[in-house]
Design an enzyme around this catalytic site. Sequence first.
Site, mmCIF file in Angstrom:
data_model
loop_
_atom_site.group_PDB
_atom_site.id
_atom_site.type_symbol
_atom_site.label_atom_id
_atom_site.label_comp_id
_atom_site.label_asym_id
_atom_site.label_seq_id
_atom_site.Cartn_x
_atom_site.Cartn_y
_atom_site.Cartn_z
ATOM 1 N N SER A 80 0.759 -1.036 0.119
ATOM 2 C CA SER A 80 -0.197 0.214 -0.555
ATOM 3 C C SER A 80 1.146 0.739 -0.075
ATOM 4 O O SER A 80 1.991 1.411 0.073
ATOM 5 C CB SER A 80 -0.796 0.101 1.097
ATOM 6 N N LYS A 111 -1.412 9.119 -9.201
ATOM 7 C CA LYS A 111 -2.014 8.286 -9.665
ATOM 8 C C LYS A 111 -3.276 7.440 -9.609
ATOM 9 O O LYS A 111 -4.292 7.797 -9.387
ATOM 10 C CB LYS A 111 -2.502 8.125 -7.652
HETATM 11 P P1 AMP Z 1 -3.667 2.837 -0.868
HETATM 12 O O1 AMP Z 1 -4.974 1.281 -1.914
HETATM 13 O O2 AMP Z 1 -4.652 4.288 -1.447
HETATM 14 O O3 AMP Z 1 -3.051 2.674 0.173
HETATM 15 O O4 AMP Z 1 -3.116 3.380 -2.676
HETATM 16 C C1 AMP Z 1 -1.716 2.447 -3.454
HETATM 17 C C2 AMP Z 1 -2.235 1.845 -4.522
HETATM 18 O O5 AMP Z 1 -2.819 3.256 -5.587
HETATM 19 C C3 AMP Z 1 -1.546 1.203 -4.961
HETATM 20 O O6 AMP Z 1 -2.421 -0.163 -4.125
HETATM 21 C C4 AMP Z 1 -2.042 1.155 -6.655
HETATM 22 O O7 AMP Z 1 -2.776 0.186 -6.996
HETATM 23 C C5 AMP Z 1 -2.532 2.182 -6.444
HETATM 24 N N1 AMP Z 1 -1.768 3.362 -7.409
HETATM 25 C C6 AMP Z 1 -2.225 3.809 -8.585
HETATM 26 N N2 AMP Z 1 -0.946 4.644 -9.626
HETATM 27 C C7 AMP Z 1 0.422 4.351 -9.018
HETATM 28 C C8 AMP Z 1 1.335 4.546 -8.733
HETATM 29 N N3 AMP Z 1 2.166 5.959 -10.042
HETATM 30 N N4 AMP Z 1 2.459 4.110 -8.320
HETATM 31 C C9 AMP Z 1 1.864 3.057 -7.175
HETATM 32 N N5 AMP Z 1 0.693 3.414 -6.915
HETATM 33 C C10 AMP Z 1 -0.009 3.279 -7.277
#
Ligand code: AMP
Length: 663
Positions: A80, A111
């Site tokens: 995450s 993101k």
């Molecule tokens: P969270 O789930 O809110 O912890 O956010 C992390 C998630 O953002 C990761 O699991 C990825 O699926 C997503 N994500 C989307 N774009 C990116 C990026 N450019 N780099 C890293 N993670 C990303």
Amino acid sequence: MDYKSEMQTLREQLNEAGYRYYVLDDPTMEDYEYDRLLRRLEELEAAHPEEITPDSPTQRVGGAALESFTQVEHPVPLESLQDVFSPEEVEEFAQRMDEALETVEYSVEPKVDGLSVALEYRDGVFVQGATRGDGRVGEDVTENLRTIKSIPMTLPDKLPRLIVRGEVFMPKNVFHKLNRQREDNGEALFANPRNAAAGSLRQLDPKICAKRLLDIRVFNLQLAEGRTFATHGETLDYIASQGFQTIPHKVLENAEDVNAEIVRLGESREELPFDMDGAVVKVNSLSERTAVGSTAKCPRWAIAYKYPPEQKPSKVLDIVVQVGRTGVLTPKVVVEPVRLAGTTVTNATLHNQDFIDEKDIRIGDTVVLQKAGEIIPEVVEVLKDLRPEGTVPYHLPDICPVCGAPVERDEDGAALRCTGAECPAQLHRNLTHFASRDAMDIDGMGPAVMRQLIDTGLVKTPADLYFLSTEQLENLERMGKKSAQNAVKAIAASKERGLERLLYALGIRQVGQKAGKILAAQFGSFDALAQASEEELTAIDDVGGITAAYIREWMDSPQSQHLIGRLKEAGVSMEAAQQSAGEQFRGMTFVLTGALERFTRDEAAALIEARGGKASGSVSKKTTYVVAGENAGSKLRKANELGIPVLTEDEFADMLAEQQEEK
Ligand code: AMP
């Protein structure tokens, strides 16, 4: 050329054209030419099935529907990200990195608001794709990922093992189109592209997923046996060279530039094909990443900056009132058009009088609007300083703005309701409800068609539907001869739905599906019900006094009597459906999970019950079958654990059809 070489050439030409179209966004081949070559390849493959290779473009929608997804352990966990919410927190992050490391460079990326997946290649061939799950164990969605045209099936480099990680999303334009279609078909809308992508990727039947036109941006190299890289930027370049769509990124050296890039990305979000729910800042050097390491869940070398929901002020030009199917008056503000999170907003719902009173929203005010996560704009507050002189508090009208009948406040709440039985505003909603799946289930008669039928004056009550001719329908927009014929057939077929659905379809207040069933079972025919007194109705279990009064009121109104007369004339069944169908599932318990495509859950439950079965909400050893639709989750897992047979929606539909034939 022999057929083998021709097949090889066709595969190469088509894959190259696909790569240019889906990855580089720079098409070089006409659609027509692509289709022609694809057809030729399909012909050759049909004649020589032993020559079909996994990288053939025909293999993207290959296998049959799955029973369920299997679990996959991720060799490199899908971590995450730590969220931050302000430029100051970005600076603090940079400070921490500066203290821990020598020279720091950062990669800043959008993101993508989608679903994380890992894609695994062995010797350059795509072998497996899995969802993130809990980061360590996900679900095997290989067949669905194959349908994504920007995922290469083979790579130029044949590394023994390569795993990349990316975010699957539904492009915004596809999402809007899909929702428009669903609206036309009277189906539930997806709340946002993320939900739509999640639902699509978790379809057990890859053919459904293929229609959803998902896309991906790859943002990390998880593992590359036999290759080493110094920076994240280099890995992204390498991944791109292998034919993937990679995440756009910028490499920067200090917190100030990083913050400026975050702002720039935020401003460019409209141009991106995907929804963006933040910006990701990562340390660029891979050895420095290793040096700072990870916490239990998140890497220390990266953060996700979350943008505040976009808010904009706009002026209230008017407050208008809409009247829904059940006669409820809903006020809306009409505002000066304002661009907000990707769309032009011209109005926002005010819910009811209480909401208006609480915020004291007046015509002439300047209000702050936002779209927080969802797609529906809302009023956050009134900028009282900007209130012009002479405004007055707003009150909803006490007569219906459409038909002029008096309005009443609901016994139980804030809603105001029109009392006019023939209010035309309610007609569209009434008709759409009448034809909807759970009601008379008239295929092909969605809201758009109903709107035209009303506008052209062809239909004034639901009964008029049964008197439409193919010629009349054919003249409507987007209605060829074939679809007009089908519509007439579907309308005719709906005459046999039986009393329980008819009662629900009529839209009598408080008479939902359940009450429809109870009343149909109790009285057996419409005429018997129509003669029941309020006392007799109240005496029935599950029918309260208020419902009884509404039913009596409805039955006594001349419009209702006229409507029923016309429905009878058309030959619509006024009798309860035969209950004897109900042996097939006697003693069986079904659990429905996930969203079904062909039935609503309620409908599926009703069909099970009509056959003598039980529909239950939780899986146990006593469950006979689990029916798994889109997005099936923990219940499906539990079924697999307990070894309960899982049916796809198609298999379930086949079972129901068997029953039909036996009858
Ligand atoms: P969270 O789930 O809110 O912890 O956010 C992390 C998630 O953002 C990761 O699991 C990825 O699926 C997503 N994500 C989307 N774009 C990116 C990026 N450019 N780099 C890293 N993670 C990303």
